[in-house]
Motif scaffolding. Structure first.
Motif, PDB file in Angstrom:
ATOM      1  N   VAL A   6      23.150 -31.740  49.339  1.00  0.00           N
ATOM      2  CA  VAL A   6      23.849 -30.888  50.292  1.00  0.00           C
ATOM      3  C   VAL A   6      22.814 -30.150  51.140  1.00  0.00           C
ATOM      4  O   VAL A   6      21.874 -29.559  50.606  1.00  0.00           O
ATOM      5  CB  VAL A   6      24.737 -29.857  49.552  1.00  0.00           C
ATOM      6  CG1 VAL A   6      25.366 -28.871  50.518  1.00  0.00           C
ATOM      7  CG2 VAL A   6      25.796 -30.576  48.730  1.00  0.00           C
ATOM      8  N   VAL A   7      22.997 -30.193  52.457  1.00  0.00           N
ATOM      9  CA  VAL A   7      22.150 -29.401  53.345  1.00  0.00           C
ATOM     10  C   VAL A   7      22.657 -27.961  53.242  1.00  0.00           C
ATOM     11  O   VAL A   7      23.786 -27.658  53.612  1.00  0.00           O
ATOM     12  CB  VAL A   7      22.220 -29.907  54.802  1.00  0.00           C
ATOM     13  CG1 VAL A   7      21.440 -28.987  55.728  1.00  0.00           C
ATOM     14  CG2 VAL A   7      21.703 -31.338  54.886  1.00  0.00           C
ATOM     15  N   ASP A   8      21.799 -27.085  52.709  1.00  0.00           N
ATOM     16  CA  ASP A   8      22.185 -25.685  52.535  1.00  0.00           C
ATOM     17  C   ASP A   8      22.169 -24.928  53.848  1.00  0.00           C
ATOM     18  O   ASP A   8      22.984 -24.031  54.068  1.00  0.00           O
ATOM     19  CB  ASP A   8      21.234 -24.980  51.560  1.00  0.00           C
ATOM     20  CG  ASP A   8      21.342 -25.530  50.153  1.00  0.00           C
ATOM     21  OD1 ASP A   8      22.466 -25.810  49.701  1.00  0.00           O
ATOM     22  OD2 ASP A   8      20.294 -25.671  49.499  1.00  0.00           O
ATOM     23  N   TYR A   9      21.214 -25.284  54.714  1.00  0.00           N
ATOM     24  CA  TYR A   9      21.038 -24.517  55.947  1.00  0.00           C
ATOM     25  C   TYR A   9      20.232 -25.347  56.928  1.00  0.00           C
ATOM     26  O   TYR A   9      19.312 -26.074  56.524  1.00  0.00           O
ATOM     27  CB  TYR A   9      20.295 -23.213  55.633  1.00  0.00           C
ATOM     28  CG  TYR A   9      20.110 -22.310  56.817  1.00  0.00           C
ATOM     29  CD1 TYR A   9      21.178 -21.608  57.361  1.00  0.00           C
ATOM     30  CD2 TYR A   9      18.861 -22.154  57.399  1.00  0.00           C
ATOM     31  CE1 TYR A   9      21.015 -20.778  58.454  1.00  0.00           C
ATOM     32  CE2 TYR A   9      18.686 -21.324  58.496  1.00  0.00           C
ATOM     33  CZ  TYR A   9      19.763 -20.633  59.016  1.00  0.00           C
ATOM     34  OH  TYR A   9      19.604 -19.819  60.104  1.00  0.00           O
ATOM     35  N   VAL A  10      20.564 -25.219  58.198  1.00  0.00           N
ATOM     36  CA  VAL A  10      19.742 -25.804  59.256  1.00  0.00           C
ATOM     37  C   VAL A  10      19.164 -24.641  60.043  1.00  0.00           C
ATOM     38  O   VAL A  10      19.903 -23.851  60.642  1.00  0.00           O
ATOM     39  CB  VAL A  10      20.553 -26.735  60.178  1.00  0.00           C
ATOM     40  CG1 VAL A  10      19.649 -27.298  61.279  1.00  0.00           C
ATOM     41  CG2 VAL A  10      21.187 -27.868  59.376  1.00  0.00           C
ATOM     42  N   SER A  11      17.855 -24.514  60.005  1.00  0.00           N
ATOM     43  CA  SER A  11      17.155 -23.463  60.735  1.00  0.00           C
ATOM     44  C   SER A  11      16.797 -24.004  62.117  1.00  0.00           C
ATOM     45  O   SER A  11      16.065 -24.983  62.236  1.00  0.00           O
ATOM     46  CB  SER A  11      15.887 -23.064  59.970  1.00  0.00           C
ATOM     47  OG  SER A  11      15.184 -22.075  60.701  1.00  0.00           O
ATOM     48  N   HIS A  12      17.312 -23.365  63.141  1.00  0.00           N
ATOM     49  CA  HIS A  12      17.075 -23.794  64.522  1.00  0.00           C
ATOM     50  C   HIS A  12      15.817 -23.094  65.049  1.00  0.00           C
ATOM     51  O   HIS A  12      15.878 -22.212  65.903  1.00  0.00           O
ATOM     52  CB  HIS A  12      18.305 -23.503  65.371  1.00  0.00           C
ATOM     53  CG  HIS A  12      19.537 -24.162  64.841  1.00  0.00           C
ATOM     54  ND1 HIS A  12      19.746 -25.519  64.927  1.00  0.00           N
ATOM     55  CD2 HIS A  12      20.611 -23.657  64.177  1.00  0.00           C
ATOM     56  CE1 HIS A  12      20.909 -25.816  64.358  1.00  0.00           C
ATOM     57  NE2 HIS A  12      21.444 -24.706  63.882  1.00  0.00           N
ATOM     58  N   VAL A  13      14.691 -23.515  64.521  1.00  0.00           N
ATOM     59  CA  VAL A  13      13.406 -22.879  64.807  1.00  0.00           C
ATOM     60  C   VAL A  13      13.067 -22.955  66.298  1.00  0.00           C
ATOM     61  O   VAL A  13      12.610 -21.971  66.884  1.00  0.00           O
ATOM     62  CB  VAL A  13      12.284 -23.528  63.970  1.00  0.00           C
ATOM     63  CG1 VAL A  13      10.924 -22.949  64.320  1.00  0.00           C
ATOM     64  CG2 VAL A  13      12.571 -23.366  62.485  1.00  0.00           C
ATOM     65  N   GLY A  14      13.289 -24.105  66.906  1.00  0.00           N
ATOM     66  CA  GLY A  14      12.968 -24.257  68.326  1.00  0.00           C
ATOM     67  C   GLY A  14      13.744 -23.280  69.186  1.00  0.00           C
ATOM     68  O   GLY A  14      13.185 -22.631  70.084  1.00  0.00           O
ATOM     69  N   ALA A  15      15.040 -23.144  68.931  1.00  0.00           N
ATOM     70  CA  ALA A  15      15.876 -22.216  69.694  1.00  0.00           C
ATOM     71  C   ALA A  15      15.426 -20.774  69.475  1.00  0.00           C
ATOM     72  O   ALA A  15      15.378 -19.972  70.421  1.00  0.00           O
ATOM     73  CB  ALA A  15      17.346 -22.386  69.311  1.00  0.00           C
ATOM     74  N   MET A  16      15.077 -20.429  68.240  1.00  0.00           N
ATOM     75  CA  MET A  16      14.611 -19.069  67.952  1.00  0.00           C
ATOM     76  C   MET A  16      13.318 -18.772  68.703  1.00  0.00           C
ATOM     77  O   MET A  16      13.162 -17.710  69.313  1.00  0.00           O
ATOM     78  CB  MET A  16      14.406 -18.899  66.439  1.00  0.00           C
ATOM     79  CG  MET A  16      13.883 -17.536  66.015  1.00  0.00           C
ATOM     80  SD  MET A  16      12.065 -17.329  66.074  1.00  0.00           S
ATOM     81  CE  MET A  16      11.503 -18.533  64.899  1.00  0.00           C
ATOM     82  N   LEU A  17      12.370 -19.730  68.689  1.00  0.00           N
ATOM     83  CA  LEU A  17      11.105 -19.514  69.384  1.00  0.00           C
ATOM     84  C   LEU A  17      11.314 -19.374  70.889  1.00  0.00           C
ATOM     85  O   LEU A  17      10.676 -18.536  71.540  1.00  0.00           O
ATOM     86  CB  LEU A  17      10.140 -20.664  69.075  1.00  0.00           C
ATOM     87  CG  LEU A  17       9.625 -20.717  67.643  1.00  0.00           C
ATOM     88  CD1 LEU A  17       8.906 -22.030  67.387  1.00  0.00           C
ATOM     89  CD2 LEU A  17       8.722 -19.529  67.351  1.00  0.00           C
ATOM     90  N   GLU A  18      12.201 -20.176  71.436  1.00  0.00           N
ATOM     91  CA  GLU A  18      12.506 -20.104  72.866  1.00  0.00           C
ATOM     92  C   GLU A  18      13.162 -18.759  73.210  1.00  0.00           C
ATOM     93  O   GLU A  18      12.810 -18.114  74.195  1.00  0.00           O
ATOM     94  CB  GLU A  18      13.425 -21.261  73.263  1.00  0.00           C
ATOM     95  CG  GLU A  18      13.721 -21.340  74.730  1.00  0.00           C
ATOM     96  CD  GLU A  18      12.522 -21.675  75.598  1.00  0.00           C
ATOM     97  OE1 GLU A  18      12.561 -21.351  76.791  1.00  0.00           O
ATOM     98  OE2 GLU A  18      11.533 -22.249  75.097  1.00  0.00           O
ATOM     99  N   ARG A  19      14.084 -18.341  72.388  1.00  0.00           N
ATOM    100  CA  ARG A  19      14.840 -17.109  72.625  1.00  0.00           C
ATOM    101  C   ARG A  19      13.956 -15.870  72.522  1.00  0.00           C
ATOM    102  O   ARG A  19      14.154 -14.893  73.250  1.00  0.00           O
ATOM    103  CB  ARG A  19      15.982 -17.027  71.603  1.00  0.00           C
ATOM    104  CG  ARG A  19      16.931 -15.880  71.768  1.00  0.00           C
ATOM    105  CD  ARG A  19      18.043 -15.885  70.718  1.00  0.00           C
ATOM    106  NE  ARG A  19      17.544 -15.706  69.369  1.00  0.00           N
ATOM    107  CZ  ARG A  19      17.489 -16.650  68.432  1.00  0.00           C
ATOM    108  NH1 ARG A  19      17.926 -17.872  68.670  1.00  0.00           N
ATOM    109  NH2 ARG A  19      17.019 -16.391  67.230  1.00  0.00           N
TER     110      ARG A  19
END
Length: 143
Positions: free
Chosen positions: A48-61
């Motif tokens: 089961v995928v527990d979490y998807v961390s949207h690292v690229g979006a966070m860095l851009e934001r």
């Protein structure tokens, strides 16, 4: 000699890249297709995928907030998951292997170059996790 150079280049492109502590595999797939392939490879093993961390979006934001205008990725996500069987095996070998859980596989796109990768783990029991991550990453890129 030219044929050797072409063959060497082809072999190098098919082989995993090793940054310090990281293994990556290039893929011709789009970011979206590679991310779907990683998630499918994880779920296909009954995990089961527990979490998807949207690292690229966070860095851009947050770039401007930290005084940077450097675009690091076009897209980058990290899929976090665990395996009850593998985690039990490595933690029965050494309780402190809890520090490595959950496990992560990333997909990143920089200037149209998409890669799938993961952090390398120490020798010993954690190589069971590394083998699992390598199998998932290779499946996701079609190796």
């Amino acid at each position: 000699m030219k044929r050797f150079a072409v063959t060497l280049a082809a072999l190098t492109m098919a082989a995993p890249a090793f940054a310090e502590g990281v293994t990556t595999y290039p893929t011709d797939a789009s970011f979206e297709d590679a991310a779907f392939a990683v998630e499918s490879a994880i779920v296909g093993r009954g995990l089961v995928v527990d979490y998807v961390s949207h690292v690229g979006a966070m860095l851009e934001r947050t770039g401007a907030d930290v005084g940077s205008d450097v675009k690091l990725f076009d897209a980058a996500d990290v899929f976090l998951f665990c395996s009850a069987v593998t985690s039990r095996n490595v933690m029965e070998a050494d309780l402190m292997n809890i520090a490595y859980c959950p496990y992560g596989i990333f997909v990143a796109d920089k200037d149209g170059e998409v890669m799938v990768g993961y952090r390398n783990y120490p020798e010993g029991a954690m190589q069971e996790v590394q083998t699992l991550l390598d199998e998932i990453a290779k499946e996701a890129v079609g190796n």
